[in-house]
Each structure stands twice: as structure tokens, then as C-alpha cells.
Design an enzyme around this catalytic site. Structure first.
Site: not given
Ligand code: NAD
Length: 528
Positions: A247, A281
Site C-alpha cells: 500500500e 495517502c
């Protein structure tokens, strides 16, 4: 203070933990060297041997207690998050505690459904039963960043435990202080269930500790972090062929069409850009605004961004935006804003003013941003809103996809089919229509993860749970007798019989199948 923070945090044997917003010294956390990491993994392996056979009911009871702990200790958790990361209490509560509670609720309700044995068709083997068993991988090594100290730690813990694994977490060196305390809270819950505390371990340190964790024989890796370190993690894991869920970073587009509900889009953009001071993010890093509405959007956003209160979180002080978590991050944001301004961006709010306390950075709005500016390509990860004007749908899609990253996206239009069309054309792992893309995290049934250099593999949802398992294929007897597969001895005519059988099974329409039956009869006659 910034340089002190940078220098002192890289001591080899211990991490000096400092509140980035105020400079308050929180204490030192020992660095776990390779031997300590190997011991943690070995102990986790022993603890997992009995946990892998636990019932779903036992796993749910444990997660229920973790949820109780989170609710009972919400104030402590928010306080630790805030002191270690500089985040406001409000953002700690909404952005960390709440998603963790939702993850626990979702997993309690859906975990067994996605992890229990799944019957599938045996195909032609009608005398058999076929099923998939989602076996725990064993020990999960989770290497996580600093932007959500509590959530990044709890997310792999909840998923790993539900799937029957043990987990060793390597939090970021920038939030070692709170991570150790979160581990203690989890251990209290494990002990109350008479379970080994080694089911969940935290090892602290820098990149070397993360590398040692992958090299200590873990059975699966979750890496959440930058693309740059993601590459290193993949290279390390490749040596032992260990599966990785990666990720990585994002540079999410946020498209505002000319027919969008502007009030709604503007409020969502503020959330997308300034929650956790933009250290997210799935932050809305690039606002792509249709030319027709751009002047109005810019004016309204400028007023809103200027009105945001920012600073060092303190008890009793209500702030919109807290501090950045690391001095490096503040320098990165500063450099990106300065580069954009030097190349002609218009500053509509905020700007580089490092006189504020600790690692704070003023919520900033830049308009007139163009392709030649670094801020269009490099992840900002800070409280900076960037407006790029686009001509039309095709231009918006082109600009949205002109990045090597593809985590999440947002599209705003009153015409839903138009919004869906644009969203489908944007290369991203997740997208939200008339909402901030990061909200997909709160729909825990949805898989969370990216495409392109934002990574691969998924957290959350069925895919996230199963990412910590091995899908084992089982072919079992359906009846009290069994019919073994017999390939030997090979006999004359086998070739013709098999070809005929293939025609019968897979021929298109009646004629080829009939020819197959004729061929089969011929082959049998020949044998006789
Ligand atoms: P980072 O890559 O610097 O560090 C992440 C973790 O990796 C830390 O624990 C670090 O100590 C460790 N690490 C560093 N080098 C390593 C190595 N060689 N081997 C093993 N481990 C190593 O990232 P960061 O600055 O802490 O976090 C910010 C980044 O994380 C941003 O790019 C952000 O987009 C990304 N992020 C992604 C997601 C997502 O779900 N996609 C979520 C949060 C943050």
C-alpha cells in the site's frame, strides 16, 4: 527545533520521541535489533500454533474485547496519537478511532462469512466435492508509516487475528512512543483472554528493523509506506518469495465539473486536503476544476482555507489543522510550495511561513498550477490544496491519469452518469462519486488499495481478510467409495477415445458432438 528533531531521532540504539507540534520530549524507545526481531517472530510463531485452530467464535470474542478497549480508552488513544504525531484530538478521533471501530464492527459481522470453508463446483469430477479453505498464513509482518499511528497499527492486527495469524508490527520510528503503548493495551486484552501476548508484537526501529522483520521468516508482509521504500521491501521479500501486500503513495485527483454542486464539492475538498494536515495517502492532492467554474471555486476556497485555524494541539483549544508529524515532511512541503510559486503558481491562502510552532504549516491554497511544477507529480503529504484548471471531461481524465500513482479519486458532477464515466476512466484503485475518495475506507466491504505505483494487494473487505490467508484447494470424496484417477497403463485407442470425448464435451453445437459419439463408438469397436 527542526534540526534537533532530525538529528536526535536517528540514534542507533534508541529513538528519541518528541511531540512534533510542541517539542515536548516524550521519552526514548529502544531500537529492536535483528536478534530481537527474530525472537519476536519465533515467539509469534509459537503463539500462532494454537491460535490457528481457534474457532471463529473465540476470534470474535477477542475482537469484541478489543473494541471495548478502544471505546473505554478513547481519550488515552487520542492523547497519545496527538502527542506523538501532532494531530488534533478531533482528527485522532474521527480519522483513527472511528475507522478502527468500524473495522472491528465489520470484521465481527463479516469475518467468518469470508473465511469459512467455501464449497465450489468440482466441474467434471462429479464424484468429488471441491472446496477452498482459507488457511492462516502464519506470522504476518506489518511495516507501517507514521500518518495514522493508531489505525495503521490496529488495521493489520484486527485482520491478522481474525484470519488466525499472529502479527509482528514495525511502526514508523516517528511514532514509536504511542505504538509501544498501543501494544500494551492490546496485550492487556490478550492476557484477559488467557492468550499469549506474543500473538501481537511490536518491534521498533528504523528501516533496518523493517528489513530484519521480512528476513526473519514471516509468512506474509503488509507494507504501508512510500513507493521508494516499497521497492526495497519487495526486493527483500523476493529473496524468500514471501507474499507482500503493498500500500504505497497517492496523488489523488479530485475533479469538479462545471455542473457540480459547488458547496458540496468545496466542503469535500477541504476534508480531502486538510484532514490530518493532508498527511493522508488518499488526500485530494490535485483539484482538477472545469474552467467555467474555476474562478468561483478559487474564490470560495480561498475564503474557507484562510479561515482554518491551525497550530499546535493543546487541551481546550479547538483547531482545524494540527501539526505535521516530521520535520522532513515540513521541508518537503515547503520545497514543493516554493517551487510552484517560483514557476508562477498563485498563492490564494497560507504559504511558507515556518515561524509557527513545531512542525506546523499553514493551510495553503495554490491556483494556476501547471505540469512543470514538482507539486503536480510528487506526493505532497501536507496541508496544501492545489487547483489545476481543465477544459473539459477529456482534459480532466488526461490530467488525472498523468501520474505514476493511482490510489483513489473523487469526481463531482450533478450528472451522475457523467461522473461515473469520468470515474471509470481514471486509473485508480478506488473512486468516490460526489464524495471525497478517502471515504471509501469507511465502507469496509470495499477493498482498499491502489494501481500503478500505488501498489497492489488489498486491505479491507473480503480481499483484505483473505490477503492474510492461503486459499487452499481441497478435492474430497463425495460418496463412501472413491474412483482413483487412472492414467496407466496406456492402451491402444486411448488417443482416439480421448479426442472423441473432448468433442462430446466441448464441441460447439450438435454436429461436432455427434461426431464425437461416433468417434467414441469407432474407437471402442476397434479395441474389441
Ligand atoms: P516510509 O516508506 O518512509 O516508511 C514506512 C515504514 O517502512 C516505516 O516503518 C519505516 O521505518 C519502514 N522502512 C523504511 N525503509 C525500510 C526498508 N528498507 N525495509 C523495511 N522497512 C522499511 O513511509 P512514511 O514516510 O512513514 O509514510 C508516508 C508514505 O506512506 C506516503 O507515501 C503515503 O502515501 C504512504 N501511505 C500509504 C497508505 C496506503 O494505504 N496506500 C497509507 C498510509 C500511508
Amino acid at each position: 527545533m527542526v534540526s534537533t528533531l532530525q538529528a536526535s531521532s536517528r540514534a542507533p540504539d534508541s529513538i528519541e520521541c518528541i511531540n512534533p507540534a510542541t517539542g515536548e520530549e516524550l521519552g526514548r524507545v529502544p531500537v529492536d535489533k535483528r536478534a530481537a526481531v527474530e525472537q519476536a517472530v519465533e515467539r509469534a510463531r509459537q503463539a500462532q500454533l494454537s491460535w490457528r485452530d481457534s474457532s471463529f467464535r473465540q476470534r470474535r470474542e477477542l475482537l469484541r474485547s478489543l473494541a471495548d478497549m478502544v471505546l473505554e480508552r478513547t481519550d488515552d488513544i487520542c492523547d497519545l496519537v496527538s502527542r506523538d504525531s501532532g494531530k488534533t484530538h478531533e482528527h485522532a478521533l474521527m480519522g483513527e478511532v472511528w475507522p478502527v471501530c468500524e473495522k472491528l464492527r465489520w470484521t465481527l459481522r463479516n469475518g467468518e462469512k469470508h473465511l469459512r470453508r467455501e464449497a465450489v463446483s468440482p466441474g467434471l469430477l462429479m464424484h468429488k466435492r471441491a472446496y477452498i479453505e482459507y488457511m492462516p498464513l502464519g506470522v504476518i509482518g506489518a511495516i507501517v508509516p507514521w500518518n495514522y499511528p493508531f489505525q495503521n497499527l490496529m488495521n493489520p492486527v484486527v485482520t491478522a487475528l481474525m484470519a488466525g495469524n499472529a502479527v509482528v508490527v514495525k511502526p514508523s520510528e516517528w511514532v514509536a512512543y504511542s505504538s509501544l503503548r498501543f501494544a500494551q493495551m492490546i496485550h492487556e486484552v490478550l492476557r484477559a483472554h488467557n492468550l499469549s501476548p506474543h500473538l501481537v508484537s511490536v518491534v521498533n526501529g528504523y528501516g533496518e528493523t523493517g528489513q530484519a522483520l521480512i528476513e526473519s521468516g514471516v509468512d506474509g508482509v503488509l507494507f504501508i509506506g512510500s513507493v521508494e521504500n516499497g521497492r526495497k521491501v519487495l526486493a527483500t521479500a523476493a529473496q524468500s518469495v514471501t507474499p507482500v501486500v503493498a500500500e504505497l503513495g497517492g496523488k489523488d485527483p479530485f475533479v469538479i465539473c462545471d455542473d457540480a454542486d459547488l458547496e458540496h464539492a468545496i466542503d469535500s475538498a477541504l476534508t480531502g486536503c486538510f484532514v490530518s494536515a493532508g498527511q493522508n495517502c488518499v488526500a485530494s492532492e490535485r483539484l482538477l476544476v472545469f474552467e467555467e467554474v474555476a474562478p468561483e471555486v478559487e474564490a470560495r476556497l480561498a475564503a474557507k482555507v484562510r479561515s482554518l485555524h491551525y497550530g499546535a494541539p493543546e487541551a481546550g483549544r479547538v483547531l482545524d489543522v494540527g501539526s505535521l508529524t516530521t520535520p522532513q515532511q515540513r521541508q518537503i512541503v515547503k520545497a514543493l510550495v516554493e517551487d510552484a510559486l517560483a514557476k508562477g503558481a498563485r498563492l490564494l491562502a497560507g504559504g511558507v511561513d515556518l515561524d509557527g510552532p513545531g512542525c506546523t504549516f499553514a493551510p495553503t491554497l495554490l491556483a494556476g498550477v501547471t505540469e512543470d511544477m514538482n507539486i503536480m507529480h510528487q506526493e505532497t503529504f501536507g496541508p496544501v490544496m492545489v487547483i489545476v484548471r481543465v477544459r473539459d471531461e477529456a482534459h480532466a481524465i488526461e490530467v488525472a491519469n498523468r501520474t505514476s500513482l493511482g490510489l483513489s479519486a473523487s469526481v463531482f458532477s450533478r450528472d451522475r452518469s457523467r461522473a461515473r464515466r469520468i470515474a471509470r476512466a481514471i486509473q485508480s484503485g478506488m473512486c468516490a462519486i460526489n464524495d471525497f475518495g478517502g471515504m471509501t475506507y469507511m465502507a469496509q466491504d470495499l477493498p482498499f488499495g491502489g494501481v500503478k505505483r500505488s501498489g497492489f494487494g488489498r486491505m479491507n473487505g473480503r480481499d483484505g481478510l483473505r490477503a492474510f490467508t492461503q486459499a487452499r484447494a481441497v478435492l474430497d470424496d463425495r460418496f463412501p467409495f472413491s474412483v482413483p484417477a487412472r492414467a496407466f497403463p496406456v492402451r491402444k485407442g486411448d488417443l482416439e477415445r480421448t479426442k472423441a470425448a473432448l468433442r462430446i464435451l466441448y464441441g460447439r453445437g450438435f454436429q461436432p458432438r455427434l461426431r464425437g459419439v461416433e468417434g467414441l463408438l469407432r474407437a471402442w469397436r476397434g479395441r474389441g
